[in-house]
Design a protein around this motif. Structure first.
Motif, short mmCIF file in Angstrom:
data_model
loop_
_atom_site.label_atom_id
_atom_site.label_comp_id
_atom_site.label_asym_id
_atom_site.label_seq_id
_atom_site.Cartn_x
_atom_site.Cartn_y
_atom_site.Cartn_z
N ALA A 1 -43.52 -42.13 39.75
CA ALA A 1 -44.10 -43.34 40.34
C ALA A 1 -45.09 -43.00 41.44
CB ALA A 1 -42.98 -44.23 40.88
N PHE A 2 -44.72 -42.07 42.26
CA PHE A 2 -45.60 -41.74 43.37
C PHE A 2 -46.88 -41.07 42.87
CE2 PHE A 2 -46.96 -38.73 46.70
CZ PHE A 2 -47.30 -39.65 47.67
N MET A 3 -46.75 -40.27 41.87
CA MET A 3 -47.94 -39.64 41.33
C MET A 3 -48.88 -40.68 40.73
SD MET A 3 -48.14 -36.43 41.75
CE MET A 3 -47.11 -35.73 42.98
N LEU A 4 -48.31 -41.63 40.08
CA LEU A 4 -49.13 -42.71 39.54
C LEU A 4 -49.82 -43.46 40.66
CD1 LEU A 4 -46.68 -44.01 36.81
CD2 LEU A 4 -48.77 -42.71 36.45
N TYR A 5 -49.07 -43.68 41.69
CA TYR A 5 -49.63 -44.36 42.84
C TYR A 5 -50.75 -43.53 43.46
CZ TYR A 5 -49.92 -46.13 47.62
OH TYR A 5 -50.37 -46.61 48.82
N GLU B 1 -44.30 -53.92 44.91
CA GLU B 1 -45.41 -53.04 44.60
C GLU B 1 -44.91 -51.69 44.11
OE1 GLU B 1 -48.75 -54.70 47.70
OE2 GLU B 1 -47.12 -53.46 48.42
N GLN B 2 -43.89 -51.21 44.75
CA GLN B 2 -43.33 -49.95 44.28
C GLN B 2 -42.74 -50.11 42.89
OE1 GLN B 2 -40.58 -48.26 47.05
NE2 GLN B 2 -42.20 -47.27 48.25
N ALA B 3 -42.17 -51.25 42.67
CA ALA B 3 -41.55 -51.48 41.37
C ALA B 3 -42.56 -51.36 40.25
CB ALA B 3 -40.89 -52.85 41.35
N LYS B 4 -43.76 -51.77 40.55
CA LYS B 4 -44.80 -51.68 39.54
C LYS B 4 -45.00 -50.23 39.11
CE LYS B 4 -49.11 -51.77 40.75
NZ LYS B 4 -50.45 -52.20 41.20
N TYR B 5 -44.98 -49.36 40.09
CA TYR B 5 -45.21 -47.95 39.77
C TYR B 5 -43.97 -47.30 39.16
CZ TYR B 5 -49.45 -48.62 42.41
OH TYR B 5 -50.66 -49.09 42.84
N TYR B 6 -42.83 -47.73 39.60
CA TYR B 6 -41.62 -47.21 38.97
C TYR B 6 -41.57 -47.62 37.50
CZ TYR B 6 -39.63 -45.57 43.33
OH TYR B 6 -39.39 -44.88 44.49
N GLU B 7 -42.01 -48.81 37.28
CA GLU B 7 -42.00 -49.28 35.90
C GLU B 7 -43.03 -48.51 35.08
OE1 GLU B 7 -40.78 -51.27 32.63
OE2 GLU B 7 -39.89 -51.09 34.61
N LEU B 8 -44.18 -48.29 35.68
CA LEU B 8 -45.18 -47.49 34.99
C LEU B 8 -44.65 -46.10 34.70
CD1 LEU B 8 -48.50 -48.42 36.83
CD2 LEU B 8 -47.97 -48.81 34.43
N ALA B 9 -44.01 -45.54 35.69
CA ALA B 9 -43.47 -44.19 35.51
C ALA B 9 -42.39 -44.18 34.44
CB ALA B 9 -42.90 -43.68 36.84
N ARG C 1 -47.32 -42.09 53.29
CA ARG C 1 -46.95 -43.14 54.24
C ARG C 1 -47.22 -44.51 53.67
NH1 ARG C 1 -50.27 -41.06 59.23
NH2 ARG C 1 -49.75 -43.12 60.03
N ARG C 2 -48.31 -44.62 52.99
CA ARG C 2 -48.61 -45.91 52.37
C ARG C 2 -47.59 -46.25 51.29
NH1 ARG C 2 -55.08 -46.84 51.76
NH2 ARG C 2 -55.61 -46.51 53.95
N TRP C 3 -47.14 -45.23 50.65
CA TRP C 3 -46.14 -45.45 49.62
C TRP C 3 -44.89 -46.08 50.23
CZ3 TRP C 3 -45.25 -45.91 44.67
CH2 TRP C 3 -43.97 -45.72 44.17
N HIS C 4 -44.52 -45.57 51.35
CA HIS C 4 -43.35 -46.13 52.01
C HIS C 4 -43.63 -47.53 52.56
CE1 HIS C 4 -40.85 -42.70 51.56
NE2 HIS C 4 -41.68 -41.91 52.20
N ALA C 5 -44.88 -47.78 52.84
CA ALA C 5 -45.22 -49.09 53.38
C ALA C 5 -45.35 -50.15 52.30
CB ALA C 5 -46.52 -49.01 54.16
N GLN D 1 -52.77 -55.99 48.21
CA GLN D 1 -52.99 -57.36 47.77
C GLN D 1 -54.32 -57.45 47.05
OE1 GLN D 1 -52.42 -59.05 51.51
NE2 GLN D 1 -50.23 -59.34 51.28
N PHE D 2 -55.28 -56.78 47.60
CA PHE D 2 -56.55 -56.73 46.91
C PHE D 2 -56.40 -56.02 45.58
CE2 PHE D 2 -59.37 -58.84 49.46
CZ PHE D 2 -59.25 -58.50 50.79
N GLN D 3 -55.68 -54.95 45.66
CA GLN D 3 -55.55 -54.15 44.46
C GLN D 3 -54.92 -54.96 43.35
OE1 GLN D 3 -56.58 -51.28 43.77
NE2 GLN D 3 -55.62 -51.07 41.77
N LEU D 4 -53.86 -55.65 43.71
CA LEU D 4 -53.15 -56.37 42.67
C LEU D 4 -53.97 -57.53 42.14
CD1 LEU D 4 -49.62 -56.31 44.26
CD2 LEU D 4 -50.45 -55.03 42.28
#
Length: 480
Positions: free
Chosen positions: A366-370, A405-413, A396-400, A178-181
């Motif tokens: 996506a995960f690498m971007l994350y 939020e994951q969609a953001k990284y999938y989109e980036l990927a 683990r955080r990725w799964h959390a 949330q902070f990050q975003l």
DNA sequence: TCTCCTTTGAAGCAA
DNA sequence: TTGCTTCAAAGGAGA
């Protein structure tokens, strides 16, 4: 995993982007909570490694129900529910589940063509970029964001105890993101920290350290970081130093020598590929303009991989090769020795040339971007430095993460892959395989996990080999 | 100096 | 179609 376009027709979108859980689940969090502050780092690392075993021992009662059903259509819902439950439980209601089922994607109408005929970003795309990549900040400089980052610097999160990091995936992740975003995460600058958008800017910056900026860059130095900012166009992200109009007009920016800023995404090279690099012919006008606006013009095709300074681009992997002095062969009087050395030199030269051939790296998933984005944060929060342990935390955080939020990284990927395809039409992932890459290490084959290769997996093999319509060819166990 | 570790996802390839 | 393998990033650890 989430289907990015919902239609399945996008060849760039992952078709199986299903959030998978290995999962440690609730028990893991409880165990983590019970960790005392006296436990040293080794224990934490050990717990990270062995947590699955611990969980098995301590959570036999819930093992069956936590184990995701095989390929069940309810798996997605269950995983989402478990995520939401964990988030709600730990977040005190801060987390609000999406009000709609399914994957919460927000898509612009045509991601593949976010550009106007004149090559500029369409308003929709611009809005999309701002929405998706807040730090891109297409209308404002990054100073504001940096100020926000600095102002938001806060004491260590509550879950950080002592000199090490206790991992509470749910709360820490949610709050962090949330902070990050909101661009308010107190990012502690790490030598390897890169801007969240860095994956779109560069793949590697470790070879380049901040140095004295060239004179033309010194006029705009970030007062916070002291890092010079390259010239900026008001409509272009400060992380992309050149505007389309400035391409070819400014002296070489050397922006990619400055960490975090102005770093290009992909190397432009003509060597090391199965196909000659045809970017100049294949990148259309829009992409050309896009590239020019996003990357230093030396990165825009058809420039070659080597910078004007002779420094190879960081994104081009050039394995370290010991410099073999050719002068050492000079001055020897013995023709035999000369011949031998010559042959030797020729051979080594060939090998070096092969090794020096740069290769295009795979686009980051996506995960690498994350990971690139969050690694520095984890490193800052924890005293962990081992990437293996950090990656476990990140996994683990990725799964959390929430689906949004994951969609953001999938989109980036997805955009990464799209851009990669545009830049390297002939590139294939197998180009980087050890078999095709001279001097590239060949990874050790993974050790067989217990249960792999046994009779339990045999049915899948026969089914894969002969198919369902040729079950008469299946072996005995498979036919059962 | 080189390889491994550790994660997830994408892609290639063999069967 | 399935399952396995490799590679992408990262940097400390160990051979």
């Amino acid at each position: 995993m989430p289907q990015l376009n919902g239609g399945g027709g996008d060849d760039l979108g992952a078709n199986d982007e299903m959030i998978s859980f290995k999962d440690e689940g609730e028990q893991e969090e409880k165990i983590s909570e019970n960790l005392s502050a006296e436990r040293d780092l080794a224990d934490v690392k050990s717990s990270l490694v062995n947590e699955s075993e611990t969980n098995q021992n301590s959570s036999s009662d819930s093992e069956a129900e936590r184990r995701p059903p095989p390929r069940s259509e309810t798996f997605r819902d269950k995983t989402r529910e478990s995520l939401e439950e964990a988030a709600k439980r730990q977040d005190g209601g801060l987390f609000k589940s999406p009000p709609y089922p399914g994957y919460p994607f927000i898509m612009i109408p045509d991601l593949t063509s976010p550009y106007l005929p004149n090559g500029s970003l369409s308003p929709t795309a611009r809005t999309y970029l701002q929405m998706k990549w807040p730090l891109l900040d297409v209308n404002h400089g990054s100073l504001q964001s940096r100020q926000a980052l600095k102002d938001a610097r806060s004491p260590s999160p509550a879950h950080i105890v002592g000199p090490f990091c206790l991992e509470f995936p749910g709360q820490s992740d949610l709050s962090l993101h949330q902070f990050q975003l909101s661009n308010k995460v107190p990012v502690v600058q790490h030598p390897h920290h890169v801007h969240p958008l860095t994956p779109l800017i560069t793949y590697s910056n470790e070879h380049f350290t901040p140095g004295n900026p060239p004179p033309h860059l010194q006029g705009d130095v970030d007062p916070k970081t002291g890092i010079p900012r390259p010239p900026q166009h008001p409509d272009i992200s400060p992380y992309y130093p050149l505007s389309p109009g400035s391409v070819g007009q400014l002296p070489h920016p050397l922006g990619w020598l400055v960490p975090q800023q102005g770093q290009p995404v992909y190397p432009i090279t003509t060597g090391g590929f199965r196909h000659p690099y045809p970017t100049a012919l294949t990148v259309n006008a829009s992409m050309q303009s896009f590239l020019s606006s996003r990357f230093p013009h030396h990165m825009v095709p058809p420039h070659h991989s080597l910078h004007q300074t002779g420094i190879p681009h960081p994104a081009i992997v050039t394995p370290n090769v010991k410099q073999e002095s050719s002068h050492s062969d000079i001055g020897l009087n013995s023709s035999t020795i000369l011949y031998t050395l010559h042959r030797k030199h020729q051979d080594s030269k060939k090998e070096d040339e092969k090794k020096k051939q740069p290769h295009i790296k795979k686009p980051l998933n996506a995960f690498m971007l994350y990971m690139k984005e969050m690694r520095a944060k984890v490193v800052a929060e924890c005293t962990l430095k081992e990437s293996a342990a950090i990656n476990q935390i990140l996994g683990r955080r990725w799964h959390a993460l929430t689906r949004e939020e994951q969609a953001k990284y999938y989109e980036l990927a997805r955009k990464e892959r799209q851009l990669h395809m545009q830049l390297y039409p002939g590139w294939s992932a197998r180009d980087n395989y050890a078999g095709n890459q001279q001097g590239k290490k060949k990874k050790r084959k993974r050790d067989k996990q217990p249960g792999e290769g046994n009779d339990l997996s045999a049915p899948k093999k026969c089914r894969a080999r002969f198919g369902l319509d040729q079950q008469n060819n299946w072996c005995g166990p498979c036919s059962l």
